[in-house]
Each structure stands twice: as C-alpha cells, then as structure tokens.
Design a protein around this motif. Structure first.
Motif, PDB file in Angstrom:
ATOM      1  N   SER A 387      27.592 -48.990   9.551  1.00  0.00           N
ATOM      2  CA  SER A 387      26.382 -48.793   9.968  1.00  0.00           C
ATOM      3  C   SER A 387      25.220 -50.137  10.340  1.00  0.00           C
ATOM      4  N   ARG A 388      24.615 -50.258  10.990  1.00  0.00           N
ATOM      5  CA  ARG A 388      23.700 -51.634  11.474  1.00  0.00           C
ATOM      6  C   ARG A 388      23.510 -51.753  10.697  1.00  0.00           C
ATOM      7  N   GLY A 389      22.797 -51.371   9.326  1.00  0.00           N
ATOM      8  CA  GLY A 389      22.237 -51.863   8.382  1.00  0.00           C
ATOM      9  C   GLY A 389      23.271 -52.663   7.543  1.00  0.00           C
ATOM     10  N   GLU A 390      24.525 -52.175   7.015  1.00  0.00           N
ATOM     11  CA  GLU A 390      25.606 -52.352   6.601  1.00  0.00           C
ATOM     12  C   GLU A 390      25.678 -54.239   7.660  1.00  0.00           C
ATOM     13  N   ALA A 391      25.817 -53.711   8.526  1.00  0.00           N
ATOM     14  CA  ALA A 391      25.961 -54.965   9.630  1.00  0.00           C
ATOM     15  C   ALA A 391      24.884 -56.368   9.054  1.00  0.00           C
ATOM     16  N   ARG A 392      23.566 -55.712   9.308  1.00  0.00           N
ATOM     17  CA  ARG A 392      22.482 -56.910   8.815  1.00  0.00           C
ATOM     18  C   ARG A 392      22.773 -57.981   7.496  1.00  0.00           C
TER      19      ARG A 392
END
Length: 440
Positions: A387-392
């Motif tokens: 997810s983008r949250g994990e990437a952040r």
C-alpha cells in the motif's frame, strides 16, 4: 428482494432522512419518482458528484424513476451552502454551456426516455417567473426567522450574506414543488449541506398542496486521511475524459488507501455487498487485487468497457499485471492480465526476471519519468509495498533505496535524472527485494 432503501443503508449512502419508516415504505412501492439537483458551475462533474449519481442509478435499477435536475436557473443565483463567500456569478451563456455538458455526462449513468429517467433543466421554469407573483404566491410561505436558523445561512451571517443568495432556498423549494406538481416527485436527495433547502421544499409542498414529501441526504465523502474526495496533487478528478483521462481516472482508484477500499467498493461500484465484505480479510497482494477491481469497475461505469480495459492494459504494461483471482469478486468483469493484449508478455517477463534474491525487472515509459513520480507511489505501483501507507512508512524509516542510496523523503520525485547509463532505475526495499525499472 432488498428494497433500494436497504441498498442505500448497507452501502453507506444515508446521512439524514426526514421520516425513516415512511421513506422505507415509500421505496418499497413499485415506482417512486425522486430527484437530485446538479449545479452547472463547471463544464464537467467531478468525483464528488458520484455519490448522488450512483444513488439515482440504484433507484433506476430497482424500478423507480429518477429525475436528474440540472440547475441552469438556480446557478444564476448561486448556492451559499458550504461556502464562506459568495460564488462567482456566471453568465447565462456560461451556465447554458456547462448545463449541456452535464446533461451528456449524466446520460452515461442513467437510461433516459421511454418513461424511465427524466433529465430537466430548472432554467425552463425559473427564468420565466414573474417576481411579484412569486413573492406573493411562494414567498409568503417562508419565515425569515426560520430561514436564518439553517446552517447554510447561519454560517454565512458571520462573513456576510447578500440578498441574491438569500433567495436560493426559495428557488430550490419551488423546484421541489414544481416537480411534485408536474411529475409526482415525492422525494429529494442530495448532499448533507442541502438539508435546510430540502426541508424548506417539503414544508412548501405541505403548505401549498397539503401533501407529504420526503428527503434524504448523503454524507460528505472524505478519505481515511481526512482529505476531500477527488483531490490529488494534479488537481480535481473530473468525469470528463478530456479533463481527466480514463487512465488517470483508473490510477486514482487503484491508489486509494487500504482503509478506504471496502467503503469505496460499496459506494462506487455495483458489486454485491456479499462479495465486497471479503475485503476485511484481505492483505498484501490480494488487497492490491481488490484495488484493481475497484479501479476497473469504477472506470467502466464512468467511461465504458473499452476505456476501462485500455486503462487496465496500460497499467499492466507499465508496472506488471496484478493477477486477479477469479473467485475474489465473482461479479467483476475485470480480465486477468494474460487475457489482455500485451499484459501477458509483461507478466511473463516479470516472472522470468524474478530470482531467489527477490529481483524483478519492469518497463516504464519515459513520459512518466519526465513528470516525476513520488517515491512512495512508485514503491506501491511496482508491488514492493502492499500500500502507499506502507511505502511511506518504509521510506521514512530509511528502508527505501534508489540506485543503492537511501531515499531522502517519501514524496521525493523519481525522474529521468535517476536513470543510469544502462537505461535503468534500481529500487530496493530493505536488503534483498529489488525492482529494476527499464525505459520502455
């Protein structure tokens, strides 16, 4: 069989209603006429209009008659609801142009004619009103003291409310009365900021006709991050393909936050809730598959099968196919990557370059790198992160690398300057997982 009211409840459409038992009974009838107004202040609707549009589509699917009312007349005044200052006054020519665009867009979602959905423009009757007669016949039913208690007016009193805007509630209430008299329209729906105007229409129908009408409002849809629906770094996500391409539209949906996925599938697709509920159990790659289903179904509804297929294929070519398990959402028509054009080749290449060290090679177009891609989005799109949250979080914690250097910020833009002499960009998650992007 579920009534459309049951559908509204379970999918999250309902915010306020005037009388729940009566509305439930009303919508269990064979056919009810209901309307929603659409403001032609721009040449296109945007994603923020999808909740009311989808509600009308559900109504029609359950045998009711929706009225889509383009506010060509009320737009000449300007709705003060939800605004801290007066709206820009548009010319009649601008409003007419915008209204024509909205009418074409609404026809993608609803079937008009043959006694089905009705498409109207309130300029047809509002611009013909005699002001003195209107004040005498309609204005006498409104209490200024009561109008000032409406939130849309009460908030504006602090910054200034002019007389032209003060008339807006009367005009919207008159619309409801007119549609009740001419089309038997018993119910109005719309955004929660319209509650005061809707109740005024119900009261006007009661005073003039001695009959009962009903209203239902929708919640303001925001993302799990608290952001307004449909706002991105590039700006507003429009429903007009000339303003937001089907590919960019698809990308908006495929990149939603994990926490928004189940809710958005319920609101913005027609997939059965029994299938959507499976999202609660999904993680990692299967969660990404569900996002691909959301993107495909939402794009298909707005732009058609061919555009959705094209966006799906282009995404597969750029970043590798997100293999969708057939049983994940049985009602979805999304194809597997190996069923779409060159997507099979991309998926095969992805597998061929995967090694024990977790390295894969993917093509990427120069045009995307010319614009620059935020690092966290790229880590998500290449499936290095679920997810983008994990990437952040990964990048902020120092676990994201480009060409073996730590990425300084999660939104650092990856561009052509990062391409090495071999025409590649090397992304790394932690110590062992790599993705090599090659210019394609």
């Amino acid at each position: 069989m579920k009534s459309v009211y049951d559908v509204f409840r379970e999918r999250g459409f309902v915010e306020q209603i005037t009388d729940e038992p009566q509305i439930r009974d009303l919508l269990e009838q064979k056919s009810v006429t209901c309307y929603i107004g659409f403001d032609p202040t721009a040449a296109s609707l945007h994603i923020g209009s999808l909740v009311p549009i989808m509600s009308l589509a559900h109504l029609q699917r359950h045998g009711h008659r929706p009225i889509a009312l383009v506010g060509g007349g009320t737009a000449l005044i300007g709705d003060p609801s939800g605004k801290t200052e007066m709206r820009q006054i548009l010319t009649r020519e601008q409003i007419d142009h915008n209204a024509q665009g909205l009418q074409k867009q609404l026809a993608r979602y609803l079937e008009f004619g043959n006694g089905k959905a009705v498409l109207l423009n309130n300029a047809e009757w509002l611009t013909q009103l005699n002001y003195i007669e209107f004040l005498r016949d309609i204005g006498r039913h409104f209490s200024v003291n009561r109008m000032l208690t409406a939130e849309s007016y009460r908030i504006r009193l602090e910054t200034g409310l002019n007389f032209i805007e003060f008339n807006y509630m009367l005009l919207q209430a008159y619309d409801f009365l007119h549609l009740y008299q001419k089309f038997g329209c018993q119910m109005q729906m719309g955004g929660n900021d319209q509650w005061g105007n809707m109740v005024a229409g119900i009261d006007l129908i009661r005073r003039v006709e001695g009959k009962t009408a009903f209203s239902m409002t929708f919640p303001l849809i925001t993302t799990s991050q608290g952001n307004k629906m449909g706002k991105t770094e590039k700006g507003t996500v429009w429903l007009d393909r000339e303003l937001t391409s089907p590919y960019d539209y698809y990308q908006y949906w495929i990149n939603v936050e994990d926490a928004d996925l189940e809710r958005f599938l319920a609101l913005f697709t027609f997939l059965p809730m029994e299938e959507i509920s499976v999202v609660k159990t999904l993680t990692d790659a299967r969660l990404n598959m569900a996002k691909a289903v959301l993107a495909f179904e939402a794009t298909k509804i707005t732009h058609g099968d061919d555009a959705a297929l094209g966006a799906f294929e282009k995404t597969a070519q750029l970043f590798g196919g997100r293999q969708v398990v057939t049983g994940l959402f049985p009602s979805s028509t999304i194809p597997r990557p190996d069923q779409v054009g060159n997507a099979h080749n991309v998926s095969t290449a992805h597998s061929r370059f995967t090694s024990a060290s977790g390295t894969s090679s993917l093509p990427i177009r120069r045009s995307r790198l010319e614009e620059g891609i935020p690092a966290f989005e790229l880590f998500h799109e290449t499936s290095l992160c679920a997810s983008r949250g994990e990437a952040r979080r990964l990048i902020v914690q120092g676990g994201g690398y480009i060409n073996d250097r730590p990425i300084a910020a999660f939104d650092e833009r990856i561009g052509l300057e990062d391409v090495d002499e071999r025409g590649e960009i090397r992304l790394r998650k932690g110590k062992k997982r790599y993705v090599i992007l090659s210019l394609g």
